[in-house]
Design a protein around this motif. Structure first.
Motif, PDB file in Angstrom:
ATOM      1  N   PHE A  43      34.685 -72.970  -2.526  1.00 50.72           N
ATOM      2  CA  PHE A  43      34.943 -73.137  -3.948  1.00 50.72           C
ATOM      3  C   PHE A  43      34.243 -72.085  -4.799  1.00 50.72           C
ATOM      4  O   PHE A  43      34.317 -72.142  -6.033  1.00 50.72           O
ATOM      5  CB  PHE A  43      34.489 -74.532  -4.399  1.00 50.72           C
ATOM      6  N   GLY A  44      33.579 -71.149  -4.147  1.00 46.26           N
ATOM      7  CA  GLY A  44      32.912 -70.082  -4.881  1.00 46.26           C
ATOM      8  C   GLY A  44      31.733 -70.565  -5.712  1.00 46.26           C
ATOM      9  O   GLY A  44      31.468 -70.033  -6.800  1.00 46.26           O
ATOM     10  N   ALA A  54      28.356 -79.080   6.377  1.00 49.25           N
ATOM     11  CA  ALA A  54      29.522 -78.511   5.696  1.00 49.25           C
ATOM     12  C   ALA A  54      29.220 -77.997   4.298  1.00 49.25           C
ATOM     13  O   ALA A  54      30.119 -77.482   3.634  1.00 49.25           O
ATOM     14  CB  ALA A  54      30.637 -79.561   5.610  1.00 49.25           C
ATOM     15  N   GLY A  55      27.975 -78.136   3.852  1.00 53.06           N
ATOM     16  CA  GLY A  55      27.651 -77.744   2.490  1.00 53.06           C
ATOM     17  C   GLY A  55      27.897 -76.276   2.219  1.00 53.06           C
ATOM     18  O   GLY A  55      28.474 -75.903   1.183  1.00 53.06           O
ATOM     19  N   ASN A  56      27.481 -75.420   3.148  1.00 47.53           N
ATOM     20  CA  ASN A  56      27.650 -73.970   2.956  1.00 47.53           C
ATOM     21  C   ASN A  56      29.123 -73.602   2.908  1.00 47.53           C
ATOM     22  O   ASN A  56      29.552 -72.791   2.074  1.00 47.53           O
ATOM     23  CB  ASN A  56      26.942 -73.218   4.081  1.00 47.53           C
ATOM     24  N   ALA A  57      29.927 -74.213   3.784  1.00 48.40           N
ATOM     25  CA  ALA A  57      31.355 -73.916   3.799  1.00 48.40           C
ATOM     26  C   ALA A  57      32.041 -74.410   2.535  1.00 48.40           C
ATOM     27  O   ALA A  57      32.915 -73.729   1.975  1.00 48.40           O
ATOM     28  CB  ALA A  57      31.998 -74.555   5.028  1.00 48.40           C
ATOM     29  N   ILE A  58      31.648 -75.598   2.072  1.00 52.23           N
ATOM     30  CA  ILE A  58      32.245 -76.145   0.854  1.00 52.23           C
ATOM     31  C   ILE A  58      31.915 -75.266  -0.349  1.00 52.23           C
ATOM     32  O   ILE A  58      32.798 -74.936  -1.161  1.00 52.23           O
ATOM     33  CB  ILE A  58      31.762 -77.588   0.624  1.00 52.23           C
ATOM     34  N   MET A  59      30.660 -74.881  -0.471  1.00 51.40           N
ATOM     35  CA  MET A  59      30.258 -74.061  -1.609  1.00 51.40           C
ATOM     36  C   MET A  59      30.904 -72.685  -1.556  1.00 51.40           C
ATOM     37  O   MET A  59      31.335 -72.148  -2.588  1.00 51.40           O
ATOM     38  CB  MET A  59      28.732 -73.946  -1.648  1.00 51.40           C
ATOM     39  N   SER A  60      31.002 -72.106  -0.362  1.00 54.60           N
ATOM     40  CA  SER A  60      31.661 -70.805  -0.227  1.00 54.60           C
ATOM     41  C   SER A  60      33.153 -70.916  -0.520  1.00 54.60           C
ATOM     42  O   SER A  60      33.740 -70.032  -1.165  1.00 54.60           O
ATOM     43  CB  SER A  60      31.444 -70.258   1.192  1.00 54.60           C
ATOM     44  N   LEU A  91      25.028 -74.549  -8.750  1.00 54.43           N
ATOM     45  CA  LEU A  91      24.788 -75.929  -8.358  1.00 54.43           C
ATOM     46  C   LEU A  91      23.640 -76.521  -9.156  1.00 54.43           C
ATOM     47  O   LEU A  91      23.715 -77.667  -9.624  1.00 54.43           O
ATOM     48  CB  LEU A  91      24.477 -75.985  -6.860  1.00 54.43           C
ATOM     49  N   ARG A  92      22.585 -75.754  -9.338  1.00 59.41           N
ATOM     50  CA  ARG A  92      21.429 -76.243 -10.088  1.00 59.41           C
ATOM     51  C   ARG A  92      21.792 -76.508 -11.553  1.00 59.41           C
ATOM     52  O   ARG A  92      21.400 -77.519 -12.133  1.00 59.41           O
ATOM     53  CB  ARG A  92      20.280 -75.247  -9.998  1.00 59.41           C
ATOM     54  N   ILE A  93      22.523 -75.590 -12.161  1.00 56.36           N
ATOM     55  CA  ILE A  93      22.881 -75.743 -13.572  1.00 56.36           C
ATOM     56  C   ILE A  93      23.811 -76.943 -13.758  1.00 56.36           C
ATOM     57  O   ILE A  93      23.626 -77.765 -14.668  1.00 56.36           O
ATOM     58  CB  ILE A  93      23.532 -74.454 -14.108  1.00 56.36           C
ATOM     59  N   ALA A  94      24.833 -77.065 -12.893  1.00 56.78           N
ATOM     60  CA  ALA A  94      25.756 -78.200 -12.992  1.00 56.78           C
ATOM     61  C   ALA A  94      25.025 -79.519 -12.753  1.00 56.78           C
ATOM     62  O   ALA A  94      25.249 -80.509 -13.468  1.00 56.78           O
ATOM     63  CB  ALA A  94      26.898 -78.032 -11.989  1.00 56.78           C
ATOM     64  N   GLY A  95      24.151 -79.540 -11.756  1.00 57.42           N
ATOM     65  CA  GLY A  95      23.375 -80.749 -11.502  1.00 57.42           C
ATOM     66  C   GLY A  95      22.473 -81.094 -12.665  1.00 57.42           C
ATOM     67  O   GLY A  95      22.296 -82.274 -12.998  1.00 57.42           O
ATOM     68  N   GLY A  96      21.903 -80.076 -13.297  1.00 59.47           N
ATOM     69  CA  GLY A  96      21.065 -80.311 -14.467  1.00 59.47           C
ATOM     70  C   GLY A  96      21.837 -80.941 -15.607  1.00 59.47           C
ATOM     71  O   GLY A  96      21.334 -81.831 -16.308  1.00 59.47           O
ATOM     72  N   LEU A  97      23.066 -80.488 -15.823  1.00 52.71           N
ATOM     73  CA  LEU A  97      23.903 -81.070 -16.876  1.00 52.71           C
ATOM     74  C   LEU A  97      24.202 -82.545 -16.594  1.00 52.71           C
ATOM     75  O   LEU A  97      24.180 -83.384 -17.504  1.00 52.71           O
ATOM     76  CB  LEU A  97      25.216 -80.281 -17.003  1.00 52.71           C
ATOM     77  N   ILE A  98      24.482 -82.864 -15.315  1.00 47.54           N
ATOM     78  CA  ILE A  98      24.772 -84.254 -14.955  1.00 47.54           C
ATOM     79  C   ILE A  98      23.541 -85.133 -15.170  1.00 47.54           C
ATOM     80  O   ILE A  98      23.624 -86.231 -15.742  1.00 47.54           O
ATOM     81  CB  ILE A  98      25.247 -84.337 -13.498  1.00 47.54           C
ATOM     82  N   VAL A  99      22.382 -84.649 -14.712  1.00 43.60           N
ATOM     83  CA  VAL A  99      21.151 -85.418 -14.857  1.00 43.60           C
ATOM     84  C   VAL A  99      20.832 -85.636 -16.335  1.00 43.60           C
ATOM     85  O   VAL A  99      20.446 -86.738 -16.755  1.00 43.60           O
ATOM     86  CB  VAL A  99      19.987 -84.707 -14.140  1.00 43.60           C
ATOM     87  N   ALA A 100      20.990 -84.590 -17.139  1.00 44.54           N
ATOM     88  CA  ALA A 100      20.715 -84.716 -18.571  1.00 44.54           C
ATOM     89  C   ALA A 100      21.683 -85.695 -19.231  1.00 44.54           C
ATOM     90  O   ALA A 100      21.293 -86.477 -20.112  1.00 44.54           O
ATOM     91  CB  ALA A 100      20.802 -83.347 -19.245  1.00 44.54           C
TER      92      ALA A 100
END
Length: 234
Positions: free
Chosen positions: A70-71, A62-68, A77-86
């Motif tokens: 929510f646009g 369901a990942g592709n459908a979820i991302m599509s 995803l990479r940038i948001a994940g990077g902020l969380i990790v940091a």
């Protein structure tokens, strides 16, 4: 048939394990589970392993459908994940050392009445926070890189004729094996806790915090370059 199944499982593990890197979550566990009893730590590990397998399956199906829906793009995803990790890394590198004054007084209060202090005032220590989902499972193991890899692999399979029954079996097997390896790595951390001690765990926590900040920044850089349609220079 069996050889093809083993080939798909092997390819999945080879692709996922270097990105997921369960050893990173092991270090996170060492840093964040100080003060946990062995039973509490094992409970967090068991739940985190289930979460890892669930995240892999949800992202694949369901990942592709979820991302599509929510646009959300892969670079986003990479940038948001990077902020969380940091953010998690900053919390580990600069932990909050302010202890609650009431807790300190409660710990130091003499028991002169014959009744245990905790009986009068409740437990002196707060309940350990839940670290099973965040950050052990997400983004510790199933981070932005892992999610992006799973979503892109699912899209590639759908574009090449869809999913056959053997694909479904291989995906479930890979999710279970990654979760099992994750569980084994985290359970082995119990021995490391006894060897390092409190000061050693604190040092590991700060070093891991710095590395997580670096990883988060790198995730953001990768997302920005991917967004711009460029590749990182060698």
């Amino acid at each position: 048939m069996i050889l093809e199944y083993l080939k798909y499982v092997g390819l999945g593990l080879v692709a996922l394990l270097p990105v997921a890197n369960p050893l990173t979550s092991t270090t996170l566990l060492l840093a964040l589970s100080r003060g946990y009893t062995p039973a509490e730590r094992n409970r967090q590990i068991d739940r985190a392993a289930v979460y890892v397998a669930t995240i892999i399956l949800v992202c694949f199906y369901a990942g592709n459908a979820i991302m599509s829906g929510f646009g959300i793009s892969i670079p986003g995803l990479r940038i948001a994940g990077g902020l969380i990790v940091a953010y998690i890394g900053f919390g580990m590198l600069f932990p909050d050392t302010n202890q609650n004054e009431a807790s300190v007084q409660l710990d130091m209060a003499p028991d002169t009445s014959g009744v245990h202090v905790e009986t009068l005032h409740g437990p002196s220590r707060p309940k350990p926070r839940d670290i099973a989902f965040i950050p052990l499972a997400l983004p510790g193991t199933a981070g932005p890189g892992t999610i992006a890899l799973i979503v892109s692999s699912a899209s590639a399979l759908h574009s090449h004729g869809g999913l056959a029954p053997i694909h479904h079996l291989a995906v479930i097997s890979v999710a279970a094996l990654v979760a099992l390896l994750f569980w084994v790595c985290l359970r082995s951390a119990e021995r490391v806790v006894h060897v390092l001690g409190e000061s050693g765990i604190d040092a590991v926590s700060r070093v891991m915090g710095f590395l997580l900040i670096c990883m988060g920044v790198q995730f953001g850089i990768d997302g920005i370059f991917e967004l711009m349609g460029k590749t990182m220079p060698d």
